[in-house]
Write an enzyme that holds these catalytic residues in place. Structure first.
Site, PDB file in Angstrom:
ATOM      1  N   ASP A  49     -36.935 -38.344 -15.021  1.00 31.63           N
ATOM      2  CA  ASP A  49     -36.099 -37.142 -15.167  1.00 31.63           C
ATOM      3  C   ASP A  49     -34.587 -37.262 -15.730  1.00 31.63           C
ATOM      4  O   ASP A  49     -34.444 -38.260 -16.528  1.00 31.63           O
ATOM      5  CB  ASP A  49     -35.963 -36.396 -13.730  1.00 31.63           C
ATOM      6  CG  ASP A  49     -36.006 -34.787 -13.800  1.00 31.63           C
ATOM      7  OD1 ASP A  49     -35.102 -34.298 -14.127  1.00 31.63           O
ATOM      8  OD2 ASP A  49     -37.115 -34.377 -13.215  1.00 31.63           O
ATOM      9  N   HIS A  86     -30.909 -31.703 -12.193  1.00 30.88           N
ATOM     10  CA  HIS A  86     -32.303 -31.318 -12.149  1.00 30.88           C
ATOM     11  C   HIS A  86     -33.186 -32.566 -11.434  1.00 30.88           C
ATOM     12  O   HIS A  86     -34.039 -32.447 -10.422  1.00 30.88           O
ATOM     13  CB  HIS A  86     -33.081 -31.134 -13.462  1.00 30.88           C
ATOM     14  CG  HIS A  86     -34.584 -30.761 -13.679  1.00 30.88           C
ATOM     15  ND1 HIS A  86     -35.595 -31.696 -13.398  1.00 30.88           N
ATOM     16  CD2 HIS A  86     -35.077 -29.604 -13.673  1.00 30.88           C
ATOM     17  CE1 HIS A  86     -36.687 -31.240 -13.550  1.00 30.88           C
ATOM     18  NE2 HIS A  86     -36.478 -29.876 -13.454  1.00 30.88           N
ATOM     19  N   ASN A 183     -43.255 -23.566 -17.797  1.00 29.87           N
ATOM     20  CA  ASN A 183     -42.752 -22.055 -17.225  1.00 29.87           C
ATOM     21  C   ASN A 183     -42.658 -21.044 -18.365  1.00 29.87           C
ATOM     22  O   ASN A 183     -41.947 -20.211 -18.515  1.00 29.87           O
ATOM     23  CB  ASN A 183     -41.095 -22.296 -16.812  1.00 29.87           C
ATOM     24  CG  ASN A 183     -41.094 -23.263 -15.455  1.00 29.87           C
ATOM     25  OD1 ASN A 183     -41.976 -23.433 -14.983  1.00 29.87           O
ATOM     26  ND2 ASN A 183     -39.879 -23.489 -15.227  1.00 29.87           N
ATOM     27  N   SER A 250     -41.140 -27.183 -12.269  1.00 31.36           N
ATOM     28  CA  SER A 250     -40.694 -28.242 -12.034  1.00 31.36           C
ATOM     29  C   SER A 250     -40.357 -28.840 -10.685  1.00 31.36           C
ATOM     30  O   SER A 250     -40.288 -29.925 -10.028  1.00 31.36           O
ATOM     31  CB  SER A 250     -39.179 -28.646 -12.765  1.00 31.36           C
ATOM     32  OG  SER A 250     -39.431 -28.652 -14.089  1.00 31.36           O
TER      33      SER A 250
END
Length: 322
Positions: A49, A86, A183, A250
């Site tokens: 990530d 994130h 998404n 996510s």
């Protein structure tokens, strides 16, 4: 050069303190397994990530290793700073430590290998992601620990053979790879949306539901969705000893990743042997509850660790590597 990015997500709120079990973690019934004595102890999860705030008080005891493959921080492989937020949020949903303040992760005693494959701006190259996957495969901890699950809340529209090959290597080596579906959904089951690596058949592709169990409108639909998990208004850790509420597939993905760590511990303690990747996948799918949606939206259903199994779905369409 291929490009990979964070799957777009929404930050709803940021706060300094909290004390609660996030509702998404209750929704997948992780506390039921905690009560049985399973909290992911000894299981190593690699999180690919934007890095992680490894000094966050909820995470610092969970970090077993770190590695940066991006150009951030002068290409220093030891610095996995997360100025995006994130990656820190994903790490918290998987493994935030149980204590008297803050939140708790799905598998609060598992350990995290933080692999920074996306820059602080949320972008990366295919080469970075491939290098990160192979680092996770080859990594060995101070006591011989190995990564058993890879979590990847990222994606791109390009189907890159180099990325697919790296995914196949990870799965062939016995690791479960859990990826966000993406998404770009429009709420219409008749249209397909694909993000890679999530759409590769070798991975566990995770879609999103709201905390009330409705499919998130933004969640990608396609024939390779494996299951869904909570992805809306998810509370977790955020850089600077803070907490934030984020929304996106996510956020659904680390719920499944943490659940996999719990199931590995449970299986290996009960059967006194290592679990294989196909067996772990089957254990996850057996713990789903069918929702009133097309399989292209929900896959096998909503992850329910103890009350799932109302419909054990076929898995023949999933390609396994030898």
């Amino acid at each position: 050069m291929g490009r990979v990015r964070l799957i777009p997500y929404e930050v709803t709120s940021i706060q300094d303190d909290t004390k609660k079990i996030p509702p998404g973690i209750e929704m997948i019934e992780a506390p039921d397994l905690w009560q049985q004595g399973y909290k992911g102890k000894g299981i190593v999860v690699a999180v690919l990530d934007t890095g992680c705030d490894v000094e966050h008080y909820e995470l610092r005891d969970r970090i077993i290793g770190k590695h940066n493959v991006t150009s951030d921080d002068g290409n220093d492989p030891e610095i996995v700073s997360d100025q995006n937020g994130h990656g820190t949020h994903v790490c918290g949903t998987i493994a935030a430590t149980e204590n008297d303040r803050g939140v708790i992760g799905v598998a609060p005693e598992c350990q995290l290998l933080v692999v920074k494959v996306l820059s602080n701006r949320g972008f990366g190259t295919t080469e970075w992601v491939v290098e990160g996957i192979r680092h996770a495969i080859n990594w060995e901890g101070p006591n011989g620990e190995k990564v058993q699950v890879l979590s990847m809340s990222l994606g791109g529209k390009e189907n890159d053979p180099r990325l697919h090959d790296a995914i196949k290597e990870a799965v062939a080596s016995g690791r479960l790879v859990v990826c966000a579906a993406g998404n770009d959904g429009d709420g219409n089951e008749e249209t397909d949306e694909f993000a890679y690596p999530g759409a590769y058949p070798e991975v566990v592709q995770v879609g999103s539901v709201s905390l009330s169990g409705e499919i998130s409108r933004f969640s990608n639909s396609n024939c390779k969705i494996d299951l869904v998990a909570p992805g809306e208004r998810i509370l977790s850790t955020y850089p600077g000893d803070k907490f934030a509420t984020l929304t996106g597939t996510s956020m659904a993905t680390p719920h499944v990743t943490g659940a996999a760590a719990l199931l590995i511990e449970k299986f290996e303690r009960e059967f006194e042997r290592k679990i294989t990747e196909p067996e772990l996948f089957a254990q996850l799918i057996k713990r789903t509850a069918s929702l009133s949606y097309s399989r292209k939206l929900q896959g096998n259903g909503l992850l329910k660790l103890t009350s799932g199994g109302s419909r054990i779905s076929e898995t023949e369409d999933r390609i396994e590597t030898a």
